[in-house]
Design an enzyme around this catalytic site. Structure first.
Site, PDB file in Angstrom:
ATOM      1  N   VAL A  18      71.558  97.923   9.291  1.00 36.52           N
ATOM      2  CA  VAL A  18      70.376  98.135   8.453  1.00 36.52           C
ATOM      3  C   VAL A  18      70.636  99.286   7.471  1.00 36.52           C
ATOM      4  O   VAL A  18      70.428  99.154   6.258  1.00 36.52           O
ATOM      5  CB  VAL A  18      69.123  98.423   9.319  1.00 36.52           C
ATOM      6  CG1 VAL A  18      67.927  98.752   8.432  1.00 36.52           C
ATOM      7  CG2 VAL A  18      68.821  97.236  10.227  1.00 36.52           C
ATOM      8  N   ALA A  47      73.503 110.824   8.556  1.00 33.46           N
ATOM      9  CA  ALA A  47      74.103 111.194   9.849  1.00 33.46           C
ATOM     10  C   ALA A  47      74.643 109.950  10.538  1.00 33.46           C
ATOM     11  O   ALA A  47      73.933 108.945  10.672  1.00 33.46           O
ATOM     12  CB  ALA A  47      73.047 111.864  10.733  1.00 33.46           C
ATOM     13  N   GLU A 132      57.205  99.754   8.661  1.00 40.08           N
ATOM     14  CA  GLU A 132      57.066  98.304   8.454  1.00 40.08           C
ATOM     15  C   GLU A 132      58.192  97.503   9.114  1.00 40.08           C
ATOM     16  O   GLU A 132      57.983  96.400   9.613  1.00 40.08           O
ATOM     17  CB  GLU A 132      57.041  98.014   6.944  1.00 40.08           C
ATOM     18  CG  GLU A 132      56.794  96.568   6.580  1.00 40.08           C
ATOM     19  CD  GLU A 132      55.455  96.056   7.074  1.00 40.08           C
ATOM     20  OE1 GLU A 132      54.427  96.537   6.609  1.00 40.08           O
ATOM     21  OE2 GLU A 132      55.446  95.161   7.951  1.00 40.08           O
ATOM     22  N   GLY A 137      60.855  92.466  11.087  1.00 41.41           N
ATOM     23  CA  GLY A 137      61.899  92.675  10.071  1.00 41.41           C
ATOM     24  C   GLY A 137      61.332  92.693   8.657  1.00 41.41           C
ATOM     25  O   GLY A 137      60.540  93.565   8.295  1.00 41.41           O
ATOM     26  N   ILE A 139      59.202  90.748   7.286  1.00 41.44           N
ATOM     27  CA  ILE A 139      57.829  90.224   7.099  1.00 41.44           C
ATOM     28  C   ILE A 139      56.863  91.375   6.857  1.00 41.44           C
ATOM     29  O   ILE A 139      56.760  92.281   7.690  1.00 41.44           O
ATOM     30  CB  ILE A 139      57.347  89.446   8.354  1.00 41.44           C
ATOM     31  CG1 ILE A 139      58.321  88.339   8.728  1.00 41.44           C
ATOM     32  CG2 ILE A 139      55.952  88.883   8.120  1.00 41.44           C
ATOM     33  CD1 ILE A 139      57.979  87.654  10.048  1.00 41.44           C
ATOM     34  N   GLY A 190      77.178  85.181  17.511  1.00 39.23           N
ATOM     35  CA  GLY A 190      76.723  86.494  17.053  1.00 39.23           C
ATOM     36  C   GLY A 190      75.213  86.580  16.873  1.00 39.23           C
ATOM     37  O   GLY A 190      74.698  87.563  16.347  1.00 39.23           O
ATOM     38  N   ASP A 204      61.947  93.773  23.942  1.00 38.25           N
ATOM     39  CA  ASP A 204      61.872  94.000  22.487  1.00 38.25           C
ATOM     40  C   ASP A 204      60.523  93.478  21.953  1.00 38.25           C
ATOM     41  O   ASP A 204      59.833  94.164  21.192  1.00 38.25           O
ATOM     42  CB  ASP A 204      63.054  93.263  21.822  1.00 38.25           C
ATOM     43  CG  ASP A 204      62.985  93.292  20.307  1.00 38.25           C
ATOM     44  OD1 ASP A 204      63.266  94.359  19.733  1.00 38.25           O
ATOM     45  OD2 ASP A 204      62.631  92.260  19.701  1.00 38.25           O
ATOM     46  N   LYS A 208      56.993  95.467  20.251  1.00 37.79           N
ATOM     47  CA  LYS A 208      56.332  95.003  19.021  1.00 37.79           C
ATOM     48  C   LYS A 208      54.876  94.622  19.313  1.00 37.79           C
ATOM     49  O   LYS A 208      53.986  94.872  18.486  1.00 37.79           O
ATOM     50  CB  LYS A 208      57.120  93.830  18.443  1.00 37.79           C
ATOM     51  CG  LYS A 208      58.508  94.249  17.948  1.00 37.79           C
ATOM     52  CD  LYS A 208      59.428  93.067  17.718  1.00 37.79           C
ATOM     53  CE  LYS A 208      60.805  93.498  17.231  1.00 37.79           C
ATOM     54  NZ  LYS A 208      61.789  92.420  17.219  1.00 37.79           N
TER      55      LYS A 208
HETATM   56  N1  HSE Z   1      66.940  91.706  18.602  1.00 40.78           N
HETATM   57  C1  HSE Z   1      65.766  91.426  17.832  1.00 40.78           C
HETATM   58  C2  HSE Z   1      65.616  89.925  17.656  1.00 40.78           C
HETATM   59  C3  HSE Z   1      65.765  92.052  16.469  1.00 40.78           C
HETATM   60  O1  HSE Z   1      66.394  89.150  18.198  1.00 40.78           O
HETATM   61  O2  HSE Z   1      64.677  89.531  16.979  1.00 40.78           O
HETATM   62  C4  HSE Z   1      65.420  93.503  16.500  1.00 40.78           C
HETATM   63  O3  HSE Z   1      64.171  93.742  17.055  1.00 40.78           O
END
Ligand code: HSE
Length: 432
Positions: A18, A47, A132, A137, A139, A190, A204, A208
Site C-alpha cells: 500500500v 519509516a 477510509e 479498501g 470503496i 497469491g 479481519d 471491520k
Molecule cells: N486480507 C484482507 C482481505 C484485506 O482478504 O480482504 C485486508 O483487510
C-alpha cells in the site's frame, strides 16, 4: 482555480504494497493533488524495516528505520500509517497526535481495538484522524457513513468485507470445490496469505464490523464486542444445499439494531438469497449494504484490498486532511453519544438451516420436529433425502433467538434418532 501556496510535509510509517503505491501516486499526480488540496503534498520521511529493499518511488534519502523520527519531526504535519499491527503502530500514532500531526491510517485491527483512545487523543489535540482505507479498501464507505447518511437512521449494515473468503466462497459455489482445495489454490495464486487465519476465521472481517457498527450506531464498538465465526468448517455439501435453495453462502459482517435498541455485531457464514444484491458480489470483491430509515437500501461495491485500490482511499483521506489544513479547520471527529448496549449473540434472532443425519425409520421426523417445538423454534421447511439406513434432514427455521436454537441443537445431538448434526448455518432474514 486554486493555486497551491503552501507545502505540507507528509511522513509515512511503512512502505509495503500500500505504502509504495501511495508514494508512486503522490509522485505521479503531484500537480493534480496540489490543485485539489491547495497545498503541495511532499513525502518527506518514510519509516521502513529494511532500508535496502528496492523501492522505485521513494528516494533513499527520505528513508529511515527510526519510526520515532517520523512522528516527532517538527516539519511533518501529516502522518500516514500503513505499517499495520497493534504495537508499535498505536504508540507511534499517539505520539504523532500529541505532536500535533493529523493521521491517516488503514489499520482496521488497531482501530477496532483502540479506536476510542485514538479518537479521544485526536479530539484533544485538534487533529484529524481519517481511516477510509481500513474498511473495504478502495470503496468509499466510511466517509459516506460519517457524512452523507449521518442525517438518517441506520437499521442494519451488512458487508462482504474480506476478499480472501469471498474468493474462496465464490469458487466453492461455482465449482463445487472443497474449502481446503480452494484455499490451497488461492494461496498458490497469491490471493490468500501463507497464514490465512485472520481471513478465514473472520478476525479481519470482525475488526471491520466493529468499525462499521460504531459509525452506524454512534456507539463505541470494539473487536471484542463482535461475535465471530469463520468459514473453515464449511463443506462442499453446505454450499450445495444452499445452491439447491437458490442461496449462496457469504461471510457477512452484520451490524444491526435489535428490537430493544441494542447493537448486534457479528461475523458468520450466512445463506443469502440469490435475489439479494450481496449475492452478486463475486471473487475478491467487497460490498457494504446499508438499510436506513429514509434512504432505504444502499450498496457500495468495489475492490477491498490490493496496493493501488487501498492507496486510492489513503490518498482521498490525504487530500481531505490537506484541505482542512489549508483552511485551518479540523474535520469532524467520531460521534459516540448514543452509547448503545451490545446485544450478546444469545439474544439475537435469526433464521437457521440445520442439517442432520438421522436413522431412516418411522417416527424419526416426528421426534425431530418435537425437539424443535420443545425449544420454541418454529420450522419453516423440511427436506429429507434417503441414504440407505440413514437420511439427511434439512430443516429451515423461522426467526428464533440463538439461545433457543442452541438448546434445539443440544437436544438433537443427544437424541437417539439423530446420528449427527452436520451443520448449523444462519439464513439472512429481512431485518427489522
Ligand atoms: N486480507 C484482507 C482481505 C484485506 O482478504 O480482504 C485486508 O483487510
Amino acid at each position: 482555480m486554486n493555486a497551491a501556496v503552501t507545502t505540507l510535509h507528509v511522513g509515512m510509517l511503512g512502505c509495503g504494497v500500500v505504502g509504495s503505491n501511495v508514494a508512486r501516486l503522490l509522485q505521479e499526480d503531484s500537480g493534480d493533488f496540489a490543485a485539489r488540496s491547495g497545498a503541495n503534498l511532499k513525502l518527506s520521511k518514510v519509516a521502513v524495516k529494511n532500508i535496502n529493499a528496492k523501492r522505485d518511488f521513494v528516494p533513499n534519502e527520505i528513508l529511515t528505520t527510526d519510526a520515532n523520527s517520523v512522528v516527532s519531526d517538527p516539519n511533518i504535519q501529516i502522518v500516514i500509517e500503513v505499517m499495520g499491527g497493534i504495537e508499535p503502530a498505536r504508540e507511534l500514532i499517539l505520539t504523532a497526535i500529541k505532536n500535533g500531526k493529523s493521521i491517516i491510517t488503514a489499520n482496521k485491527a488497531l482501530l477496532a481495538l483502540h479506536g476510542g483512545e485514538l479518537f479521544d487523543a485526536a479530539d484533544k489535540n485538534g487533529v484529524d484522524l481519517y481511516y477510509e482505507a481500513a474498511v473495504g479498501g478502495a470503496i468509499p464507505i466510511l466517509r459516506p457513513m460519517r457524512e452523507s447518511i449521518v442525517g438518517d437512521h441506520v437499521h442494519r449494515v451488512m458487508g462482504i468485507v474480506n476478499g480472501t473468503t469471498n474468493y474462496i466462497l465464490t469458487k466453492m459455489d461455482e465449482e463445487g470445490s472443497a474449502f481446503s482445495d480452494v484455499l490451497k489454490e488461492a494461496q498458490s495464486l497469491g490471493f490468500a496469505e501463507a497464514d490465512p487465519t485472520a481471513d478465514i476465521e473472520g478476525h479481519d472481517a470482525a475488526a471491520k464490523a466493529a468499525i462499521l457498527a460504531g459509525l452506524a450506531f454512534h456507539t463505541r464498538v470494539s473487536s471484542s464486542d463482535v461475535h465471530c465465526e469463520g468459514i473453515s468448517k464449511l463443506t462442499a455439501r453446505d454450499v450445495e444445499v444452499a445452491r439447491d435453495m437458490n442461496h449462496v453462502i457469504k461471510l457477512l459482517a452484520i451490524a444491526e439494531l435489535t428490537a430493544d435498541n441494542r447493537v448486534s455485531v457479528r461475523v458468520h457464514p450466512t445463506l443469502v438469497s440469490r435475489q439479494h444484491p450481496l449475492a452478486s458480489v463475486r471473487n475478491a470483491f467487497n460490498a457494504v449494504f446499508i438499510e436506513a430509515e429514509s434512504a432505504g437500501e444502499l450498496m457500495f461495491y468495489g475492490r477491498g484490498a490490493g496496493g493501488a485500490p487501498t492507496a486510492s482511499a489513503v490518498l482521498g483521506d490525504l487530500i481531505a486532511v490537506a484541505r482542512n489544513k489549508t483552511r485551518g479547520v479540523e474535520g469532524h471527529g467520531e460521534t459516540d453519544y448514543a452509547d448503545l448496549a451490545i446485544a450478546p449473540i444469545d439474544d439475537v434472532n435469526s433464521r437457521y438451516l440445520i442439517r442432520v443425519e438421522v436413522a431412516d425409520k418411522p417416527g424419526v421426523l416426528a421426534t425431530v420436529a418435537q425437539l424443535f417445538a420443545s425449544s420454541n423454534v418454529s420450522i419453516e421447511t423440511v427436506r429429507q433425502t434417503g441414504r440407505g439406513d440413514s437420511a439427511e434432514l434439512i430443516v429451515a427455521t423461522h426467526s428464533a433467538p440463538e439461545k433457543a436454537l442452541n438448546k434445539t441443537v443440544a437436544a438433537l445431538s443427544q437424541s437417539d434418532v439423530v446420528k449427527s448434526v452436520e451443520s448449523v448455518l444462519r439464513i439472512l432474514g429481512s431485518g427489522k
